[in-house]
Design a protein around this motif. Structure first.
Motif, PDB file in Angstrom:
ATOM      1  N   THR A  80       1.031  -1.001  -0.069  1.00  0.00           N
ATOM      2  CA  THR A  80      -0.092  -0.363  -0.072  1.00  0.00           C
ATOM      3  C   THR A  80       1.205   0.976   0.006  1.00  0.00           C
ATOM      4  N   ARG A  81       0.220   2.015  -0.506  1.00  0.00           N
ATOM      5  CA  ARG A  81       0.854   3.612   0.106  1.00  0.00           C
ATOM      6  C   ARG A  81       1.466   4.085   1.322  1.00  0.00           C
ATOM      7  N   ALA A  82       0.982   3.415   2.261  1.00  0.00           N
ATOM      8  CA  ALA A  82       1.864   3.602   3.306  1.00  0.00           C
ATOM      9  C   ALA A  82       2.819   2.729   3.819  1.00  0.00           C
ATOM     10  N   ASP A  83       3.453   1.668   3.120  1.00  0.00           N
ATOM     11  CA  ASP A  83       4.176   1.217   3.174  1.00  0.00           C
ATOM     12  C   ASP A  83       5.410   1.869   2.525  1.00  0.00           C
ATOM     13  N   GLU A  84       6.662   2.272   2.999  1.00  0.00           N
ATOM     14  CA  GLU A  84       7.739   3.316   2.528  1.00  0.00           C
ATOM     15  C   GLU A  84       8.530   1.664   2.589  1.00  0.00           C
ATOM     16  N   VAL A  85       8.617   0.555   3.244  1.00  0.00           N
ATOM     17  CA  VAL A  85      10.222  -0.307   2.411  1.00  0.00           C
ATOM     18  C   VAL A  85       9.519  -1.954   2.377  1.00  0.00           C
ATOM     19  N   ILE A  86       9.531  -2.094   1.248  1.00  0.00           N
ATOM     20  CA  ILE A  86       9.458  -3.816   0.871  1.00  0.00           C
ATOM     21  C   ILE A  86      10.579  -4.759   0.853  1.00  0.00           C
ATOM     22  N   THR A  87      10.495  -5.821   1.017  1.00  0.00           N
ATOM     23  CA  THR A  87      11.714  -6.754   1.080  1.00  0.00           C
ATOM     24  C   THR A  87      11.922  -7.402  -0.077  1.00  0.00           C
ATOM     25  N   GLU A  88      10.461  -7.733  -0.570  1.00  0.00           N
ATOM     26  CA  GLU A  88       9.801  -8.723  -1.649  1.00  0.00           C
ATOM     27  C   GLU A  88       8.933  -7.905  -3.016  1.00  0.00           C
ATOM     28  N   GLN A  89       8.825  -8.556  -3.391  1.00  0.00           N
ATOM     29  CA  GLN A  89       7.699  -8.007  -4.913  1.00  0.00           C
ATOM     30  C   GLN A  89       6.644  -8.746  -3.939  1.00  0.00           C
ATOM     31  N   PRO A  90       5.939  -7.816  -3.997  1.00  0.00           N
ATOM     32  CA  PRO A  90       4.152  -7.660  -3.254  1.00  0.00           C
ATOM     33  C   PRO A  90       3.053  -8.313  -4.429  1.00  0.00           C
ATOM     34  N   ARG A  91       2.307  -8.606  -3.566  1.00  0.00           N
ATOM     35  CA  ARG A  91       1.264  -9.472  -4.394  1.00  0.00           C
ATOM     36  C   ARG A  91       0.618  -8.585  -5.626  1.00  0.00           C
ATOM     37  N   ILE A  92       0.367  -9.406  -6.466  1.00  0.00           N
ATOM     38  CA  ILE A  92      -0.311  -8.124  -7.741  1.00  0.00           C
ATOM     39  C   ILE A  92      -1.700  -8.770  -7.523  1.00  0.00           C
ATOM     40  N   GLY A  93      -3.019  -7.567  -7.274  1.00  0.00           N
ATOM     41  CA  GLY A  93      -3.933  -8.211  -6.701  1.00  0.00           C
ATOM     42  C   GLY A  93      -5.112  -8.632  -8.128  1.00  0.00           C
ATOM     43  N   SER A  94      -5.037  -7.923  -9.486  1.00  0.00           N
ATOM     44  CA  SER A  94      -5.379  -8.027 -10.732  1.00  0.00           C
ATOM     45  C   SER A  94      -4.335  -7.649 -11.527  1.00  0.00           C
ATOM     46  N   PRO A  95      -4.580  -8.079 -12.805  1.00  0.00           N
ATOM     47  CA  PRO A  95      -3.959  -6.584 -13.436  1.00  0.00           C
ATOM     48  C   PRO A  95      -4.082  -5.542 -13.657  1.00  0.00           C
ATOM     49  N   LYS A  96      -4.964  -4.635 -13.063  1.00  0.00           N
ATOM     50  CA  LYS A  96      -5.321  -2.849 -12.991  1.00  0.00           C
ATOM     51  C   LYS A  96      -4.774  -2.471 -11.473  1.00  0.00           C
ATOM     52  N   ASP A  97      -4.141  -4.031 -10.739  1.00  0.00           N
ATOM     53  CA  ASP A  97      -3.705  -3.105  -9.566  1.00  0.00           C
ATOM     54  C   ASP A  97      -1.916  -2.719  -9.645  1.00  0.00           C
ATOM     55  N   TRP A  98      -2.367  -1.601 -10.423  1.00  0.00           N
ATOM     56  CA  TRP A  98      -0.891  -0.455 -11.133  1.00  0.00           C
ATOM     57  C   TRP A  98      -0.195  -0.461  -9.658  1.00  0.00           C
ATOM     58  N   PHE A  99      -0.745   0.030  -9.404  1.00  0.00           N
ATOM     59  CA  PHE A  99       0.490   0.207  -7.757  1.00  0.00           C
ATOM     60  C   PHE A  99       1.966  -0.402  -7.250  1.00  0.00           C
ATOM     61  N   ALA A 100       0.772  -1.959  -7.424  1.00  0.00           N
ATOM     62  CA  ALA A 100       1.754  -2.786  -7.485  1.00  0.00           C
ATOM     63  C   ALA A 100       2.623  -2.910  -8.427  1.00  0.00           C
ATOM     64  N   LEU A 101       2.396  -3.024  -9.727  1.00  0.00           N
ATOM     65  CA  LEU A 101       3.403  -3.907 -10.433  1.00  0.00           C
ATOM     66  C   LEU A 101       4.098  -2.869 -10.809  1.00  0.00           C
ATOM     67  N   VAL A 102       3.400  -1.198 -11.051  1.00  0.00           N
ATOM     68  CA  VAL A 102       4.687  -0.429 -11.203  1.00  0.00           C
ATOM     69  C   VAL A 102       5.907  -0.247  -9.873  1.00  0.00           C
ATOM     70  N   THR A 103       5.921  -0.902  -8.856  1.00  0.00           N
ATOM     71  CA  THR A 103       5.800  -1.268  -7.486  1.00  0.00           C
ATOM     72  C   THR A 103       7.464  -2.208  -7.816  1.00  0.00           C
ATOM     73  N   ARG A 104       6.485  -3.207  -8.124  1.00  0.00           N
ATOM     74  CA  ARG A 104       7.901  -3.842  -8.776  1.00  0.00           C
ATOM     75  C   ARG A 104       9.378  -3.518  -9.710  1.00  0.00           C
ATOM     76  N   LEU A 105       8.038  -2.584 -10.887  1.00  0.00           N
ATOM     77  CA  LEU A 105       9.156  -2.601 -11.665  1.00  0.00           C
ATOM     78  C   LEU A 105       9.933  -1.720 -10.820  1.00  0.00           C
ATOM     79  N   ARG A 106      10.365  -0.993  -9.988  1.00  0.00           N
ATOM     80  CA  ARG A 106      11.370  -0.240  -8.974  1.00  0.00           C
ATOM     81  C   ARG A 106      11.929  -0.973  -7.862  1.00  0.00           C
TER      82      ARG A 106
END
Length: 400
Positions: free
Chosen positions: A322-348
């Motif tokens: 979520t946008r409240a997360d400042e740091v992640i350590t692994e690739q986040p779960r993709i909820g759907s093909p329109k889950d753009w926050f997770a998809l772009v987070t994976r690009l980073r």
């Protein structure tokens, strides 16, 4: 032997762990013989070989060399990184190499846009997993080249726009009125298309081998991707595709990644001699690793055991970001093909985490979607491609 070493203690050391006649070597050889009938799946950066066991000949899938459209799609996905790199070049040396590089990139973008067509993707590149989407892919590529050309022309005329905030606002991110589709979405789409093609062929090949996954020994050998990448099952796209192909029935503790182990070259003209010669080496590598793992359980029974993953392979221990997360350590779960926050987070993440394969941002998701839809690429939604408002292929409005 060094003068500071004790010959007697060095001999004691070698009695267990060093040399072809040590206890460790004998144990590895014995373990390999115990698993001689088990299927062995060996994966390199370009090929996959299945050794059925009992001395039967291997079968090889050259999954990289047969990947149609990989370089062409990668060329498009790299445009975002190319522009960001030009920003860095300009920032560090305003009077340096950036202008020549920008002019060359502009030239190549224009050449590629002129060469792009529905017929190119349908009749020449002709990837099986892209069937039915060739016109949309051509429209996406045309649009990607057009918006990149627009940015480069502006940058060459006014270098002040060569900064990361402008690049993000006017090229990479959603929300700009002159950008019907952001380039972040194009990067996701191109990575997904490549991952889907790889996974589709890998899944189909594995299905055709009738693999007994509960008994299969899997080893991924050699470098896959950048030198620091793919050294764990979580960061190795091919390993995650194999897990998907097994319908998550391959136990994680039967999959080992050995980035420094010897691999084999892609067979030429059906010559499997090198692949066949490597079988005993790979069997001993897998079995020797396995027997040491089993020793740990036997020696320290009653203490907490190691697990190669937290959660089922299908979920990979991932959590929603979520946008409240400042740091992640692994690739986040993709909820759907329109889950753009997770998809772009994976690009980073795949850019910043050196363990990751750059092209692996959505490879596992593509494989999971294929499994969920019977390995039919036409039934899968390609994020960033399907249902996006790309201008009609060949229109000039994209570069306006």
């Amino acid at each position: 032997m060094s003068e500071h070493e004790s010959p007697e203690l060095i001999d004691l050391f070698t009695a267990y762990t060093a040399g072809p006649h040590s206890i460790g070597a004998h144990l590895r050889a014995t373990a390999a013989r115990a698993h001689a009938r088990d299927p062995l799946l060996a994966v390199t950066g370009a090929d996959m070989a299945l050794y059925p066991g009992d001395g039967r000949p291997p079968t090889v899938l050259p999954y990289r060399l047969s990947n149609r459209g990989f370089k062409e799609l990668a060329a498009v996905s790299h445009l975002g990184t190319a522009l960001a790199s030009l920003v860095e070049l300009y920032h560090h040396e305003p009077g340096g190499q950036w202008r020549a590089d920008a002019a060359n990139l502009l030239h190549q973008v224009r050449r590629s846009r002129a060469a792009n067509s529905t017929a190119l993707w349908r009749d020449r590149i002709a990837a099986v997993s892209h069937r039915g989407r060739e016109e949309t892919i051509a429209a996406m590529v045309d649009y990607a080249c057009a918006v990149t050309e627009r940015y480069l022309v502006r940058a060459l005329a006014d270098p002040s726009c060569l900064n990361h905030p402008t690049l993000r606002e006017e090229y990479l991110e959603d929300g700009h009125p002159d950008l019907p589709v952001s380039f972040n979405r194009i990067m996701v789409a191109t990575f997904f298309l490549v991952g889907m093609d790889n996974a589709h062929r890998l899944i189909a090949w594995c299905d055709g081998q009738n693999i007994d996954w509960a008994r299969t020994m899997v080893v991924v050998v050699g470098q896959i991707g950048r030198p620091t990448a793919g050294v764990t099952w979580r960061t190795n796209g091919v390993a995650r595709c194999v897990l998907a192909a097994s319908r998550n029935t391959l136990p994680l503790d039967r999959l080992y990644i050995a980035p420094h182990a010897q691999g084999f070259a892609t067979p030429v003209g059906g010559d499997l001699s090198e692949v066949e010669a490597l079988e005993p080496v790979l069997r001993q590598l897998w079995a020797g690793t396995r027997v040491t793992v089993e020793l740990g359980g036997a020696m320290f029974e009653g203490y907490p055991a190691f697990s190669p993953g937290d959660g089922l392979p299908g979920h990979l221990g991932e959590r929603t970001v979520t946008r409240a997360d400042e740091v992640i350590t692994e690739q986040p779960r993709i909820g759907s093909p329109k889950d753009w926050f997770a998809l772009v987070t994976r690009l980073r993440l795949v850019m910043e985490d050196p363990r990751q394969l750059l092209s692996g941002a959505v490879t596992d998701y593509a494989a999971q979607q294929l499994i969920a839809h019977g390995n039919d690429p036409r039934a899968v939604t390609v994020p960033g491609l399907d249902d996006e408002p790309y201008p009609v292929y060949g229109s000039t409005s994209a570069a306006a």
